[in-house]
Write an enzyme that holds these catalytic residues in place. Structure first.
Site, PDB file in Angstrom:
ATOM      1  N   ASP A  12       0.810  -1.226   0.000  1.00 24.12           N
ATOM      2  CA  ASP A  12       0.000   0.000   0.000  1.00 24.12           C
ATOM      3  C   ASP A  12       0.841   1.273   0.000  1.00 24.12           C
ATOM      4  OD1 ASP A  12      -2.165  -1.765   0.169  1.00 24.12           O
ATOM      5  OD2 ASP A  12      -2.074  -1.768   2.352  1.00 24.12           O
ATOM      6  N   LYS A  15       1.673   2.068  -5.115  1.00 25.38           N
ATOM      7  CA  LYS A  15       2.192   1.479  -6.363  1.00 25.38           C
ATOM      8  C   LYS A  15       1.248   1.741  -7.534  1.00 25.38           C
ATOM      9  CE  LYS A  15       2.338  -2.535  -4.305  1.00 25.38           C
ATOM     10  NZ  LYS A  15       2.073  -2.139  -2.907  1.00 25.38           N
ATOM     11  N   GLY A  39      -4.572  -4.464  -3.772  1.00 24.51           N
ATOM     12  CA  GLY A  39      -5.569  -3.419  -4.002  1.00 24.51           C
ATOM     13  C   GLY A  39      -4.803  -2.171  -4.389  1.00 24.51           C
ATOM     14  N   HIS A  40      -4.819  -1.833  -5.683  1.00 18.85           N
ATOM     15  CA  HIS A  40      -4.040  -0.704  -6.184  1.00 18.85           C
ATOM     16  C   HIS A  40      -4.982   0.424  -6.599  1.00 18.85           C
ATOM     17  CE1 HIS A  40      -0.445  -3.561  -7.199  1.00 18.85           C
ATOM     18  NE2 HIS A  40      -0.771  -3.553  -5.942  1.00 18.85           N
ATOM     19  N   GLN A 222       1.950  -6.331  -3.442  1.00 20.21           N
ATOM     20  CA  GLN A 222       2.515  -6.523  -2.106  1.00 20.21           C
ATOM     21  C   GLN A 222       3.853  -5.768  -2.012  1.00 20.21           C
ATOM     22  OE1 GLN A 222       1.203  -9.824  -3.622  1.00 20.21           O
ATOM     23  NE2 GLN A 222      -0.576  -8.689  -3.003  1.00 20.21           N
ATOM     24  N   ARG A 301      -9.808  -3.087   6.066  1.00 18.39           N
ATOM     25  CA  ARG A 301      -9.289  -3.093   7.440  1.00 18.39           C
ATOM     26  C   ARG A 301      -8.475  -1.831   7.720  1.00 18.39           C
ATOM     27  NH1 ARG A 301      -6.040  -8.698   7.504  1.00 18.39           N
ATOM     28  NH2 ARG A 301      -5.592  -8.020   5.387  1.00 18.39           N
ATOM     29  N   ARG A 303      -5.383   0.238   8.611  1.00 12.92           N
ATOM     30  CA  ARG A 303      -3.958  -0.127   8.529  1.00 12.92           C
ATOM     31  C   ARG A 303      -3.247   0.348   9.795  1.00 12.92           C
ATOM     32  NH1 ARG A 303      -3.652   2.296   2.474  1.00 12.92           N
ATOM     33  NH2 ARG A 303      -4.618   0.559   1.386  1.00 12.92           N
ATOM     34  N   LEU A 330       3.905  12.485   1.101  1.00 11.83           N
ATOM     35  CA  LEU A 330       4.566  13.554   1.858  1.00 11.83           C
ATOM     36  C   LEU A 330       3.518  14.425   2.556  1.00 11.83           C
ATOM     37  CD1 LEU A 330       7.312  15.079   2.425  1.00 11.83           C
ATOM     38  CD2 LEU A 330       6.573  16.663   0.633  1.00 11.83           C
ATOM     39  N   GLY A 414      -0.162  13.789  -3.068  1.00 10.30           N
ATOM     40  CA  GLY A 414      -1.616  13.672  -2.965  1.00 10.30           C
ATOM     41  C   GLY A 414      -2.082  12.473  -3.769  1.00 10.30           C
TER      42      GLY A 414
HETATM   43  P1  GDP Z   1      -0.807   0.238  -3.503  1.00  8.70           P
HETATM   44  O1  GDP Z   1      -1.365  -1.051  -2.999  1.00  8.70           O
HETATM   45  O2  GDP Z   1       0.669   0.345  -3.281  1.00  8.70           O
HETATM   46  O3  GDP Z   1      -1.191   0.532  -4.927  1.00  8.70           O
HETATM   47  O4  GDP Z   1      -1.466   1.398  -2.603  1.00  8.70           O
HETATM   48  P2  GDP Z   1      -3.023   1.516  -2.188  1.00  8.70           P
HETATM   49  O5  GDP Z   1      -3.786   2.005  -3.346  1.00  8.70           O
HETATM   50  O6  GDP Z   1      -3.487   0.280  -1.496  1.00  8.70           O
HETATM   51  O7  GDP Z   1      -2.915   2.614  -1.038  1.00  8.70           O
HETATM   52  C1  GDP Z   1      -2.387   3.882  -1.279  1.00  8.70           C
HETATM   53  C2  GDP Z   1      -3.453   4.923  -0.896  1.00  8.70           C
HETATM   54  O8  GDP Z   1      -2.844   6.186  -0.788  1.00  8.70           O
HETATM   55  C3  GDP Z   1      -4.528   5.074  -1.969  1.00  8.70           C
HETATM   56  O9  GDP Z   1      -5.736   5.429  -1.333  1.00  8.70           O
HETATM   57  C4  GDP Z   1      -4.001   6.242  -2.819  1.00  8.70           C
HETATM   58  O10 GDP Z   1      -5.056   6.935  -3.475  1.00  8.70           O
HETATM   59  C5  GDP Z   1      -3.362   7.087  -1.771  1.00  8.70           C
HETATM   60  N1  GDP Z   1      -2.185   7.883  -2.205  1.00  8.70           N
HETATM   61  C6  GDP Z   1      -1.197   7.537  -3.070  1.00  8.70           C
HETATM   62  N2  GDP Z   1      -0.237   8.493  -3.108  1.00  8.70           N
HETATM   63  C7  GDP Z   1      -0.632   9.446  -2.237  1.00  8.70           C
HETATM   64  C8  GDP Z   1      -0.056  10.686  -1.786  1.00  8.70           C
HETATM   65  O11 GDP Z   1       1.034  11.087  -2.200  1.00  8.70           O
HETATM   66  N3  GDP Z   1      -0.758  11.382  -0.850  1.00  8.70           N
HETATM   67  C9  GDP Z   1      -1.952  10.967  -0.350  1.00  8.70           C
HETATM   68  N4  GDP Z   1      -2.561  11.717   0.548  1.00  8.70           N
HETATM   69  N5  GDP Z   1      -2.523   9.817  -0.748  1.00  8.70           N
HETATM   70  C10 GDP Z   1      -1.866   9.072  -1.667  1.00  8.70           C
HETATM   71  P1  IMO Z   2      -0.878  -4.332  -2.254  1.00  4.18           P
HETATM   72  O1  IMO Z   2      -0.444  -4.848  -3.594  1.00  4.18           O
HETATM   73  C1  IMO Z   2      -0.893  -4.837   2.065  1.00  4.18           C
HETATM   74  C2  IMO Z   2      -0.864  -8.940   3.583  1.00  4.18           C
HETATM   75  C3  IMO Z   2      -2.092  -9.424   4.327  1.00  4.18           C
HETATM   76  C4  IMO Z   2      -1.465 -10.413   5.275  1.00  4.18           C
HETATM   77  C5  IMO Z   2      -0.346 -11.033   4.438  1.00  4.18           C
HETATM   78  C6  IMO Z   2      -0.711 -12.374   3.798  1.00  4.18           C
HETATM   79  O2  IMO Z   2      -2.174  -3.602  -2.273  1.00  4.18           O
HETATM   80  O3  IMO Z   2       0.222  -3.561  -1.592  1.00  4.18           O
HETATM   81  P2  IMO Z   2      -2.295 -13.042   1.765  1.00  4.18           P
HETATM   82  O4  IMO Z   2      -3.757 -12.813   1.547  1.00  4.18           O
HETATM   83  O5  IMO Z   2      -1.412 -12.461   0.706  1.00  4.18           O
HETATM   84  O6  IMO Z   2      -1.959 -14.482   2.052  1.00  4.18           O
HETATM   85  O7  IMO Z   2      -1.965 -12.257   3.138  1.00  4.18           O
HETATM   86  O8  IMO Z   2      -0.037 -10.091   3.431  1.00  4.18           O
HETATM   87  N1  IMO Z   2      -1.121  -8.405   2.224  1.00  4.18           N
HETATM   88  C7  IMO Z   2      -1.083  -7.109   1.911  1.00  4.18           C
HETATM   89  N2  IMO Z   2      -0.904  -6.019   2.707  1.00  4.18           N
HETATM   90  N3  IMO Z   2      -1.022  -4.688   0.733  1.00  4.18           N
HETATM   91  C8  IMO Z   2      -1.185  -5.765  -0.063  1.00  4.18           C
HETATM   92  O9  IMO Z   2      -1.183  -5.674  -1.414  1.00  4.18           O
HETATM   93  C9  IMO Z   2      -1.257  -7.047   0.522  1.00  4.18           C
HETATM   94  N4  IMO Z   2      -1.428  -8.298   0.040  1.00  4.18           N
HETATM   95  C10 IMO Z   2      -1.323  -9.124   1.087  1.00  4.18           C
HETATM   96  O10 IMO Z   2      -2.738  -8.374   4.995  1.00  4.18           O
HETATM   97  O11 IMO Z   2      -0.853  -9.725   6.342  1.00  4.18           O
HETATM   98 MG    MG Z   3      -2.912  -1.748  -1.748  1.00  6.07          MG
END
Ligand code: GDP
Ligand code: IMO
Ligand code: MG
Length: 425
Positions: A12, A15, A39-40, A222, A301, A303, A330, A414
């Site tokens: 998270d 990416k 979840g991207h 991940q 959930r 974080r 930032l 952002g």
């Molecule tokens: P990923 O799994 O690495 O793709 O990240 P996620 O999408 O799960 O979580 C990143 C969260 O932070 C998302 O809700 C994005 O919209 C948000 N986000 C990404 N970059 C920024 C940033 O620079 N600032 C803020 N405030 N939110 C951001």
């Molecule tokens: P993105 O790509 C954050 C965590 C789960 C759990 C562990 C194992 O959005 O960054 P799994 O279902 O893979 O067997 O769970 O890994 N986990 C993540 N945490 N971002 C993810 O993906 C994750 N994918 C799995 O919460 O701790």
């Molecule tokens: Mg994610």
């Protein structure tokens, strides 16, 4: 230019947003590991798109999207997501491809994931996403998995029956409900026609793209600290989200990779169980969660949140060979009068770890060592030029770069597409 993008912390990091940004200059975006546990998020205008299996490059018309052999793909999750992407107005015809070598996550893998997690005693639970990831990879390594290419075989449904019966033995032993093989056959029969148009020899496809000098972007899911080899085992996922996984999960040689981009949040989060040395269970942690909107994009959930951990950052830089960092969020730190960076973990006997230890018991007995820096107390989310950043924000970023190595390539201030600063990349 062929780029591997990986998460540096516990997932998270942003990416999805950075992939969307880098897709501008790529022709193909490839997922190489994981499954719908990811979840991207990509925010465009006032719309928020969350992708789980489909590469985050899909929001750019005409770019090819590939599910590589290293992925574990749940056909139901995929179909739902493909429908969603089309309902958002993005055509997929001719540009979405699934490797015939990719493994499938089946209903019984999901059932096993839930049953295994329920059977683990407190303290040993992993907090999985429940998407069947662990059991699907166990089946792959155990050599009884089902591959996407199996749908093309005449005995596909017999294979389903055989695998359900095998899984039922395990479900029974775990005290969980068994599945009806014939119901599974009915469920999976329509999948054959639904998946067929996308099944591709993606190795051939990617190599043809390489030969025509197309740019390939590898989208890690991940992150480094969730890697089955390099993460906080056993509190990890079941794949290799680190840079090496891009090759084994796609069929591309390491010699074809031009650069590695690491995505790193300017503080730390983790969802699920397992060690997290800089976790904050106080008002500062709550501020990070609220300002950062730190709730899981897949499971919803909350974080866990904490300060930036430079031990993790340095470890991720080494393991992945990060050339450029995409530093994110930032803006979330804008209101803190003081920001902290963890530079080591101190053991009770005084020994200091400056690299991430394998022994989680040893880690649990450590306390983090922090460097404190003055915050900037200025809003940064409107800034479009690095030079305009508050001096204290620049000092914070530079100190982190000094500690972890690598260069700054992208800075995100952002969630929206336009809040992305291109620096040296
Ligand atoms: P990923 O799994 O690495 O793709 O990240 P996620 O999408 O799960 O979580 C990143 C969260 O932070 C998302 O809700 C994005 O919209 C948000 N986000 C990404 N970059 C920024 C940033 O620079 N600032 C803020 N405030 N939110 C951001
Ligand atoms: P993105 O790509 C954050 C965590 C789960 C759990 C562990 C194992 O959005 O960054 P799994 O279902 O893979 O067997 O769970 O890994 N986990 C993540 N945490 N971002 C993810 O993906 C994750 N994918 C799995 O919460 O701790
Ligand atoms: Mg994610």
């Amino acid at each position: 230019m062929n780029t591997v993008l990986v998460g540096a912390q516990w997932g998270d990091e942003g990416k999805g947003k950075v992939i969307d940004f880098l897709t501008e200059e790529a022709d193909v975006v490839v997922r190489f590991q994981g499954g719908s546990n990811a979840g991207h998020t990509v925010v465009v205008g006032d719309r928020k798109y969350v992708l789980h299996l489909v590469p985050s490059g899909v929001l750019h018309e005409g770019k090819h999207c590939v599910i590589g052999n290293g992925v574990v793909m749940d056909p139901f999750d995929l179909m739902k997501e493909l429908e969603q992407v089309e309902s958002w107005g993005f055509a997929l015809k001719g540009r979405f491809h699934i490797s015939e070598r990719a493994q499938m996550v089946m209903q019984w893998h999901r059932a096993l994931d839930r049953a295994e997690e329920a059977a683990r005693p407190e303290g040993e639970k992993i907090g999985t996403t429940g998407r069947g990831i662990g059991p699907a990879y166990a089946a792959k390594v155990g050599r009884y998995g089902m591959r996407v290419g199996d749908i093309l075989k005449s005995d596909f449904l017999d294979l389903v029956r055989k695998n359900v019966k095998e899984a039922n033995r395990k479900l029974k032993a775990l005290g969980a409900l068994e599945l009806d093989p014939e119901e599974m056959v009915r469920l999976y029969t329509p999948m054959v026609a639904a998946l067929m148009p996308y099944v591709t020899d993606t190795i051939q496809f990617l190599h043809e793209k390489l030969e025509s000098k197309a740019g390939i972007l590898f989208e890690g899911a991940q992150a480094t600290m969730l890697d089955i080899d390099f993460g906080t085992y056993p509190f990890v996922t079941s794949s290799n989200p680190t840079a090496g996984g891009a090759c084994t999960g796609s069929g591309i040689s390491p010699r074809s990779i031009d650069r590695v981009v690491g995505v790193i949040k300017l503080y730390t989060t983790r969802v699920g169980e397992g060690p997290f040395p800089t976790e904050l269970n106080d008002a500062d942690g709550e501020t990070l969660r609220t300002r950062g909107g730190e709730f899981g994009a897949t499971t919803g959930r909350p974080r866990r949140c904490g300060w930036f951990d430079a031990v993790v950052g340095r470890y991720a830089q080494r393991v992945n060979g990060v050339d450029y960092w995409a530093m994110t969020k930032l803006d979330v730190l804008d209101t803190f009068p003081v920001v902290k960076i963890c530079t080591g973990y101190r053991r009770a006997d005084g020994f200091v770890y400056t690299t991430f230890p394998a022994d989680l018991d040893a880690l649990a007995a450590c306390t983090p060592i922090y460097e404190e820096m003055p915050g900037w107390m200025t809003e940064t989310s409107h800034i479009t030029d690095y030079a305009e950043l508050p001096e204290n924000a620049k000092k914070y970023i530079n100190r982190i770069l000094e500690l972890i190595g690598g260069k700054l390539g992208v800075l995100s201030v952002g969630p929206a597409r336009e809040t992305t600063l291109r620096i040296g990349i």
